[in-house]
Design an enzyme around this catalytic site. Structure first.
Site, PDB file in Angstrom:
ATOM      1  N   ARG A 167      11.653  -7.202   5.347  1.00 13.01           N
ATOM      2  CA  ARG A 167      11.342  -5.645   5.335  1.00 13.01           C
ATOM      3  C   ARG A 167      12.278  -4.929   6.454  1.00 13.01           C
ATOM      4  O   ARG A 167      12.377  -5.197   7.412  1.00 13.01           O
ATOM      5  CB  ARG A 167       9.863  -5.158   5.644  1.00 13.01           C
ATOM      6  CG  ARG A 167       9.758  -3.820   5.573  1.00 13.01           C
ATOM      7  CD  ARG A 167       8.275  -3.486   5.051  1.00 13.01           C
ATOM      8  NE  ARG A 167       7.436  -3.360   6.456  1.00 13.01           N
ATOM      9  CZ  ARG A 167       6.045  -3.021   6.240  1.00 13.01           C
ATOM     10  NH1 ARG A 167       5.597  -2.530   4.989  1.00 13.01           N
ATOM     11  NH2 ARG A 167       5.388  -3.044   7.118  1.00 13.01           N
TER      12      ARG A 167
ATOM     13  N   ARG B  32      11.215  -3.107  12.104  1.00 10.74           N
ATOM     14  CA  ARG B  32      10.110  -2.174  12.586  1.00 10.74           C
ATOM     15  C   ARG B  32       9.641  -3.098  13.791  1.00 10.74           C
ATOM     16  O   ARG B  32       9.359  -4.424  13.516  1.00 10.74           O
ATOM     17  CB  ARG B  32       9.087  -1.726  11.925  1.00 10.74           C
ATOM     18  CG  ARG B  32       8.976  -0.549  11.723  1.00 10.74           C
ATOM     19  CD  ARG B  32       8.040  -0.025  10.473  1.00 10.74           C
ATOM     20  NE  ARG B  32       6.625  -0.455  10.507  1.00 10.74           N
ATOM     21  CZ  ARG B  32       5.715  -0.329   9.764  1.00 10.74           C
ATOM     22  NH1 ARG B  32       5.938   0.372   8.438  1.00 10.74           N
ATOM     23  NH2 ARG B  32       4.599  -0.856   9.630  1.00 10.74           N
TER      24      ARG B  32
ATOM     25  N   ARG C 139      -1.311  -9.113  13.424  1.00  8.61           N
ATOM     26  CA  ARG C 139      -1.628  -8.196  12.397  1.00  8.61           C
ATOM     27  C   ARG C 139      -2.712  -8.677  11.199  1.00  8.61           C
ATOM     28  O   ARG C 139      -3.720  -8.193  10.799  1.00  8.61           O
ATOM     29  CB  ARG C 139      -0.668  -7.154  11.790  1.00  8.61           C
ATOM     30  CG  ARG C 139      -0.083  -6.251  12.895  1.00  8.61           C
ATOM     31  CD  ARG C 139       1.462  -5.806  12.580  1.00  8.61           C
ATOM     32  NE  ARG C 139       1.214  -4.884  11.279  1.00  8.61           N
ATOM     33  CZ  ARG C 139       2.346  -4.677  10.546  1.00  8.61           C
ATOM     34  NH1 ARG C 139       3.352  -5.146  10.867  1.00  8.61           N
ATOM     35  NH2 ARG C 139       2.136  -3.593   9.702  1.00  8.61           N
TER      36      ARG C 139
ATOM     37  N   ARG D 249     -10.243   0.443   8.870  1.00 10.02           N
ATOM     38  CA  ARG D 249      -9.881  -0.600   8.762  1.00 10.02           C
ATOM     39  C   ARG D 249     -10.914  -1.516   9.712  1.00 10.02           C
ATOM     40  O   ARG D 249     -10.872  -2.720   9.820  1.00 10.02           O
ATOM     41  CB  ARG D 249      -8.582  -0.708   9.924  1.00 10.02           C
ATOM     42  CG  ARG D 249      -7.343  -0.774   9.112  1.00 10.02           C
ATOM     43  CD  ARG D 249      -6.205  -0.765  10.365  1.00 10.02           C
ATOM     44  NE  ARG D 249      -5.066  -1.557   9.958  1.00 10.02           N
ATOM     45  CZ  ARG D 249      -4.025  -0.829   9.578  1.00 10.02           C
ATOM     46  NH1 ARG D 249      -3.989   0.381   9.197  1.00 10.02           N
ATOM     47  NH2 ARG D 249      -2.782  -1.544   9.504  1.00 10.02           N
TER      48      ARG D 249
ATOM     49  N   LYS E  23       0.836  -1.206   0.122  1.00 12.20           N
ATOM     50  CA  LYS E  23       0.075  -0.024  -0.170  1.00 12.20           C
ATOM     51  C   LYS E  23       1.010   1.121  -0.097  1.00 12.20           C
ATOM     52  O   LYS E  23       0.658   2.191  -0.628  1.00 12.20           O
ATOM     53  CB  LYS E  23      -1.016  -0.258   1.330  1.00 12.20           C
ATOM     54  CG  LYS E  23      -1.814  -1.140   1.147  1.00 12.20           C
ATOM     55  CD  LYS E  23      -2.800  -1.042   2.408  1.00 12.20           C
ATOM     56  CE  LYS E  23      -2.479  -1.189   3.755  1.00 12.20           C
ATOM     57  NZ  LYS E  23      -1.764  -2.433   4.211  1.00 12.20           N
TER      58      LYS E  23
HETATM   59  P1  AMP Z   1      -0.145   0.452   9.092  1.00  9.62           P
HETATM   60  O1  AMP Z   1       1.349   0.914   9.250  1.00  9.62           O
HETATM   61  O2  AMP Z   1      -1.121   0.995   8.496  1.00  9.62           O
HETATM   62  O3  AMP Z   1       0.361  -1.155   9.295  1.00  9.62           O
HETATM   63  O4  AMP Z   1      -0.558   0.447  10.788  1.00  9.62           O
HETATM   64  C1  AMP Z   1       0.445   0.288  11.831  1.00  9.62           C
HETATM   65  C2  AMP Z   1      -0.507   0.157  13.291  1.00  9.62           C
HETATM   66  O5  AMP Z   1      -1.111   1.386  13.447  1.00  9.62           O
HETATM   67  C3  AMP Z   1      -1.585  -0.955  12.957  1.00  9.62           C
HETATM   68  O6  AMP Z   1      -1.097  -2.187  13.088  1.00  9.62           O
HETATM   69  C4  AMP Z   1      -2.522  -0.413  14.072  1.00  9.62           C
HETATM   70  O7  AMP Z   1      -2.251  -0.698  15.320  1.00  9.62           O
HETATM   71  C5  AMP Z   1      -2.495   1.141  13.845  1.00  9.62           C
HETATM   72  N1  AMP Z   1      -3.636   1.662  12.896  1.00  9.62           N
HETATM   73  C6  AMP Z   1      -3.047   2.128  11.751  1.00  9.62           C
HETATM   74  N2  AMP Z   1      -4.292   2.471  10.946  1.00  9.62           N
HETATM   75  C7  AMP Z   1      -5.342   1.975  11.953  1.00  9.62           C
HETATM   76  C8  AMP Z   1      -6.729   2.299  11.779  1.00  9.62           C
HETATM   77  N3  AMP Z   1      -7.446   2.767  10.789  1.00  9.62           N
HETATM   78  N4  AMP Z   1      -7.526   1.850  12.795  1.00  9.62           N
HETATM   79  C9  AMP Z   1      -6.877   1.360  14.117  1.00  9.62           C
HETATM   80  N5  AMP Z   1      -5.531   1.018  14.235  1.00  9.62           N
HETATM   81  C10 AMP Z   1      -4.764   1.537  13.040  1.00  9.62           C
END
Ligand code: AMP
Length: 222
Positions: A134, A162, A173, A99, A18
């Site tokens: 990654r 990370r 996740r 999400r 993404k």
């Molecule tokens: P990402 O980098 O998009 O994978 O987001 C990293 C983390 O941020 C996720 O594993 C969640 O803990 C939190 N997060 C990001 N976007 C959301 C969302 N829309 N709703 C809830 N938690 C989020």
């Protein structure tokens, strides 16, 4: 947000690409990009009140509460309308939001249903393979899909894994994605274009570009 603006939602499991596709589309089209994951990680790094509240959830691969994320997005959507950048753009590209179905319903109310969706589809095995490799630069945040030579970024910073890319967290996740986020594909139904995320980044970008053109998104002025 402006009347003629569209919200483009990027859906897909972690590691589906993404962020990469968002970068490519931002270079080519007059869109503004919001990544909730980056916004939330930033809060954690800066140790703000919100950051302290959500740091454990992020580290464990869980989801931050809907209300918290909705507020963050709501204020960015409204603020975006006031910036010079917004006057130049014809869409907002949301990466990592919504999400949950509750977040999607909330967004539909805020933007009056003007939402189009691109979903990058990727198997669990491929997600685990990609995220296992990654690395991210500790200094500039640049993401590497393959280990760079000497494990050093082009800016000289060290490349690290990370916290939420550790194998146990990735599995958490993925579970969270299947339970809470995958149902959005049905929720968006006829507003959602599904792209095979296992293709090359050029192929994925080609299909995404066709969608942006079909949705009348302006090209970025050179
Ligand atoms: P990402 O980098 O998009 O994978 O987001 C990293 C983390 O941020 C996720 O594993 C969640 O803990 C939190 N997060 C990001 N976007 C959301 C969302 N829309 N709703 C809830 N938690 C989020």
């Amino acid at each position: 947000m402006r009347e003629d603006e569209l919200i483009i939602v990027l859906l897909g499991p972690p590691g589906a690409g993404k962020g990469t596709i968002a970068e490519q589309m931002v270079r080519a089209f007059a869109v503004e990009h919001f990544s909730t994951g980056s916004l939330l990680r930033n809060e954690v790094e800066k140790k703000t009140a919100l950051g302290l509240k959500i740091s454990q959830t992020l580290a464990a691969g869980g989801l931050v509460e809907d209300d918290v994320v909705n507020e963050l997005i709501g204020s960015r959507v409204c603020r975006a309308a006031e910036t010079d950048c917004a006057r130049e753009t014809s869409a907002l590209l949301l990466d990592g939001y919504p999400r949950t179905v509750l977040q999607a319903k909330w967004l539909d109310v805020v933007v009056d249903g003007k939402v189009a969706v691109l979903c990058l589809d990727l198997s669990e095995e491929e997600v685990l393979r990609r995220l296992g490799k990654r690395r991210v630069c500790e200094i500039c945040g640049k993401i590497y899909g393959q280990q760079a030579s000497g494990n050093v970024c082009t800016c000289g910073g060290p490349l690290i894994r990370r916290k939420d890319d550790e194998e146990g967290t990735i599995r958490k996740r993925l579970e969270e994605y299947s339970r809470s986020t995958a149902p959005l594909i049905d929720y968006y139904e006829d507003r959602c274009v599904i792209i095979d995320g296992s293709g090359t980044s050029e192929k994925v970008a080609e299909i995404a570009t066709e969608c942006f053109v079909k949705w009348n998104i302006k090209e970025r002025r050179r």
